[in-house]
Design an enzyme around this catalytic site. Structure first.
Site, mmCIF file in Angstrom:
data_model
loop_
_atom_site.group_PDB
_atom_site.id
_atom_site.type_symbol
_atom_site.label_atom_id
_atom_site.label_comp_id
_atom_site.label_asym_id
_atom_site.label_seq_id
_atom_site.Cartn_x
_atom_site.Cartn_y
_atom_site.Cartn_z
ATOM 1 N N SER A 121 -8.750 -9.608 -7.005
ATOM 2 C CA SER A 121 -9.608 -10.735 -7.361
ATOM 3 C C SER A 121 -10.207 -10.629 -8.755
ATOM 4 C CB SER A 121 -10.745 -10.865 -6.336
ATOM 5 O OG SER A 121 -10.242 -11.228 -5.078
ATOM 6 N N HIS A 354 -9.356 -9.558 5.061
ATOM 7 C CA HIS A 354 -9.206 -8.107 4.907
ATOM 8 C C HIS A 354 -9.486 -7.369 6.212
ATOM 9 C CE1 HIS A 354 -8.113 -7.498 0.786
ATOM 10 N NE2 HIS A 354 -9.142 -8.172 0.309
#
Length: 559
Positions: A121, A354
């Site tokens: 990210s 996740h």
């Protein structure tokens, strides 16, 4: 006149609401008209006509709002669309849409890093906010900065400005919202320059030795440096990284070791400069802000991340919904005569994936959608460019051959393609801690899901490759960018992810495009400069001859 049998059929379908096949829930289709050809031909005609009439706005975008769903790849987007239809409308869901899927323009973005096929990210945020590809786990710096290379990150030419800094230089008000820490990777690229996205506080930097001493941690950069200290709106979690935990907690994510209270420093800076401000930590405090008379807003609603939407305290003493943050932010930023730039991250989509918790992830997407819907009611898209995108994808798949309307969080009970004959979830993961296979001496065995509630928020689907908890990995495929407003049509094919920053800057005449020169491609493909208001045939991106062909085709179809 409608026949009685048809009325009874529709009533029975509505009363049934859900159909159960063995252990699976199947939602009904919204219309039996789908069975006929006319339904689809009419839908196709309407979409062609909509495309032909699509306006192309070439005026300067006074405002820009970038909505980024962290980890909201194509699969997550599709699953969320289905989940929305099933949850909110009680229908099969595949035929529905998320609000941004109705935007007039779309492009695909390549998400690779300079050194990785599959990105994180921080590097992707550097691409779409700074217009520069970067290395894995670095944030706000270019490719000359390798992971953990503090000295290289201090070299000025390695520190590209972000779109938020460009907006500030154009005298626009700026801010960001996230459901993660305000120092987390995605939003950090808007203000920080760091060779490691995890250097959110000084304690984590010290672990990498004395070479990091010359660099500031990310939280300090937010409060002390340009452009962070000039953001008019900052909202998210992260009290711990900012040195101002509200309550005692056992988890030590990134507690400061230097004793700094950056919230107090932020307040002192505003007071010393005679600025009005509000520091808030609850929904009640957020709603009490007078946005007309408050110049700076800092909202920290979690000691680390904000809670998942499925787990959030929805009382006034709890944490706000993302749309509540967006409402306050836009009301504040609209005070600017020169316009604004707002970055909104639905960060907990990624965190839920996740931990391989599909229900939490899909609920986060729907909350994110509510924020987008609200924003669209608060701005004029003739002067505001709105972009909805993702930074990367995840390894979640929609697989098997479930029947139409099968609960997207449910199971497939019968499939002749599955060799062991056991039911399986529609949503599974390529990697994750849900790996659960064993060997009985003859064959590999997986769990029997008969009777298991796979729709529970804590259910963990099967994964093909084992990982540690919280370490399911990203996906490397392209992600979509949906756009509406001035110059939204510049999203039109497969682009580098850096294209996002360039489009936003071009549309708003900031940064590299501050001189507002409009480049246009003619039929001969030669770039020329013209009056942007005199564009022709831009509504569809087609040449005049092609438009003529399409118009004739539509007229024939209408006969």
């Amino acid at each position: 006149m409608t026949s009685l049998p048809l009325i009874l059929l529709v009533a029975a379908a509505a009363a049934a609401a859900l159909v159960h096949y063995s252990n699976a829930t199947v939602f009904p289709r919204p219309s039996e008209d789908e069975n006929g050809s006319d339904y689809w031909l009419k839908l196709g005609r309407e979409e062609i006509e909509e495309a032909l009439l699509k306006p192309t706005l070439t005026n300067v975008a006074k405002n820009v709002i970038l909505f980024m769903g962290d980890g909201m790849g194509i699969t997550v987007n599709t699953a969320s669309r289905i989940y929305k239809g099933q949850k909110k409308h009680g229908y099969s869901g595949e035929e529905g849409h998320l609000v941004w899927e109705k935007f007039p323009n779309i492009g695909l973005l390549k998400t690779y890093d300079l050194d990785k096929q599959v990105s994180d990210s921080a590097s992707t945020a550097t691409a779409y906010l700074c217009g520069v590809k970067a290395n894995y786990y670095t944030v706000g710096v270019n490719g000359h900065v390798k992971f953990n290379d503090c000295p290289a990150s201090l070299i000025e030419e390695n520190r590209p400005a972000s779109i938020l800094q460009w907006a500030q230089e154009a005298k626009k008000d700026t801010g960001f919202i996230t459901t993660t820490q305000v120092t987390h990777a995605s939003v950090a690229a808007s203000y920080a320059k760091s060779a490691n996205r995890k250097w959110q506080c000084d304690k984590k930097m010290k672990k990498f030795g004395p070479d990091t001493a010359a660099c500031k941690d990310i939280a300090r950069q937010l409060v002390e440096d340009v452009p962070g200290k000039h953001f008019k709106v900052v909202m998210g979690g992260g009290r711990q990284e900012m040195g101002s935990p509200k309550t005692d907690i056992t988890e030590d994510n990134c507690k400061r070791s230097d004793g700094m209270n950056l919230v107090r420093d932020w307040i002192n800076h505003k007071e010393e400069n005679g600025k009005s401000y509000a520091y808030v930590t609850t929904t009640r405090e957020l709603q009490s802000i007078d946005t007309k008379n408050t110049e700076y807003i800092l909202g920290l609603f979690g000691e680390i991340h904000m809670p998942y939407e499925t787990d959030r305290d929805t009382s006034l003493d709890g944490c706000p919904h993302i749309k509540e943050m967006v409402e306050v932010a836009i009301n504040r930023l609209k005070n600017s005569d020169n316009g604004f730039f707002l970055f909104v991250e639905g960060g907990m989509i990624d965190n839920a994936l996740h931990i391989t918790s599909p229900k939490r992830a899909l609920e986060e997407v729907l909350a994110f959608e509510e924020a987008v819907e609200l924003a669209l009611t608060m701005v004029n898209t003739e002067e505001t460019l709105v972009v909805v995108t993702a930074d990367h994808s995840h390894g979640m798949t929609i697989n098997g051959y479930p029947p139409r309307g099968n609960d997207i969080l449910g199971i497939v009970t019968e499939s002749e393609d599955v060799s062991d004959g056991l039911p399986f979830t529609t949503l599974t993961f390529a990697t994750g801690h849900g790996f659960n296979y064993s060997f009985n001496g003859n064959e590999v065995v997986r769990p029997n899901l008969t009777g298991v509630d796979t729709t529970d928020k804590d259910y963990v689907p099967l994964a093909a490759i084992p990982t540690h908890y919280d370490y399911e990995t990203h996906g490397g495929e392209d992600v979509a960018a949906f756009a509406v407003g001035p110059w939204a049509h510049l999203f039109h094919r497969v682009h580098e992810q850096t294209h996002v920053a360039n489009v936003m800057a071009y549309a708003s005449c900031t940064g590299p495009y501050k001189d507002c020169h409009r480049r246009e491609v003619t039929a001969s493909s030669e770039p020329v400069t013209k009056n942007p208001e005199r564009r022709s045939s831009g509504a569809t991106g087609l040449l005049p001859g092609n438009i003529f062909i399409f118009v004739v085709a539509v007229q024939i179809l209408s006969v």
